[in-house]
Design an enzyme around this catalytic site. Structure first.
Site, PDB file in Angstrom:
ATOM      1  CE1 TYR A  83      -3.767  -2.125   5.271  1.00 31.14           C
ATOM      2  CE2 TYR A  83      -3.179   0.139   4.719  1.00 31.14           C
ATOM      3  CZ  TYR A  83      -3.562  -1.132   4.331  1.00 31.14           C
ATOM      4  OH  TYR A  83      -3.745  -1.410   3.001  1.00 31.14           O
ATOM      5  CB  SER A 102      -0.884   0.014   1.248  1.00 30.70           C
ATOM      6  OG  SER A 102      -1.451   1.291   1.429  1.00 30.70           O
TER       7      SER A 102
END
Ligand SMILES: NC(=O)c1ccc[n+]([C@@H]2O[C@H](COP(=O)([O-])OP(=O)(O)OC[C@H]3O[C@@H](n4cnc5c(N)ncnc54)[C@H](OP(=O)(O)O)[C@@H]3O)[C@@H](O)[C@H]2O)c1
Length: 257
Positions: free
Chosen positions: A153, A140
């Site tokens: 995350y 990501s």
């Protein structure tokens, strides 16, 4: 890499980017093995892609080993073995680090990072033995630049990037490739499922098929890294080249993904 008649195991294939990747790889002639938790959604995607559904919970200690075993069994028969592993399963969480529970931290680290490393550890020997294979890690932009409110995350996604980068050195001599996919904002249930829907207008979410195309192209053309959308390489570059400027811009205009 030749996609036709290759065998690919895709985690997180029951939704979003993984489901779109299953369809795109199946259309390219790859035999797809589909891992996810939701058996009904997985069976539906298997039916549409001609793939094999392999339900698995990657948050459990035995999940990756059971999945690897089931996948190797499903891939058996000539030429045998798994050629492609797409480590895509993942979940997010948004909020201040003081508010995330220990259980949620553990779930994010286990599913997003540990399961990917475990599946790699278990499936890479077969690829080395056959002198053929490619590992794909869906990271990501959060794992490259960091994102406000997504510290845990982002750390799991950064872990994937450095795992993949390091692995590429040791696997090069065995003709096993490594690709890292860096998505920004993709229009999937990811945001609703993390408990905080995506509410910004920019950057505009892109369809999961765009991420799937990037994965297929990375496999077909042996690409090391792919940003989705492509302009994301600019903030990633700026973050590396001028971190103070990046931080000042991120504080002023908001984080990029
Ligand atoms: N959407 C974005 O904007 C975005 C941006 C950057 C990176 N990513 C990354 O892209 C990947 C795919 O996300 P997505 O956007 O397609 O989200 P999604 O639609 O929510 O799909 C997530 C997938 O991960 C699977 N998964 C979650 N927990 C699992 C567990 N314990 N065991 C096994 N599978 C599990 C889900 O399975 P079930 O549905 O069966 O539970 C689902 O197939 C993730 O790694 C995510 O971090 C997404």
């Amino acid at each position: 890499m030749r996609l036709r008649d290759s065998v690919a195991l895709i985690t997180g294939a029951s939704s979003g980017i993984g489901a779109a990747t299953a369809a795109a790889l199946a259309a390219a002639g790859t035999r797809v093995l589909l891992a996810g938790r939701d058996p009904a959604r997985l069976a539906d995607i298997a039916r549409r892609s001609g793939g094999v559904a392999l339900p698995a919970d990657l948050a459990t200690a035995e999940g990756p080993a059971r999945l690897a075993e089931a996948a190797v069994r499903a891939a058996a028969g000539p030429p045998g073995g798994i050629d492609i592993l797409v480590n895509n399963a993942g979940l997010g969480w948004s909020g201040p680090v003081s508010e995330i529970t220990a259980e949620k931290v553990s779930e994010l680290v286990t599913v997003n990072l540990t399961a990917a490393m475990e599946l790699t550890r278990l499936l890479v020997p077969g690829m080395i033995q056959r002198g053929r294979g490619r590992l794909v890690f869906v990271s990501s932009i959060a794992g490259v630049t960091g994102v406000r409110g997504e510290a845990v995350y982002a750390a799991t996604k950064a872990g994937l990037v450095t795992f993949a980068e390091s692995l590429a050195y040791e696997l090069a001599e065995h003709a096993v490739g490594v690709s890292v996919i860096i998505p920004g904002v993709i229009d999937t249930p990811f945001f609703d499922r993390r408990g905080k829907p995506y509410s910004r207008t920019r950057p505009a979410p892109v369809p999961p098929e765009r991420a799937a195309q990037a994965i297929v192209a990375a496999l077909a053309h042996d690409r090391d890294v792919a940003y989705v959308p492509r302009w994301l390489r600019v903030p990633a570059w700026l973050h590396g080249a001028a971190p103070a400027t990046f931080r000042a811009l991120a504080a002023r205009f908001g984080d990029p993904g």
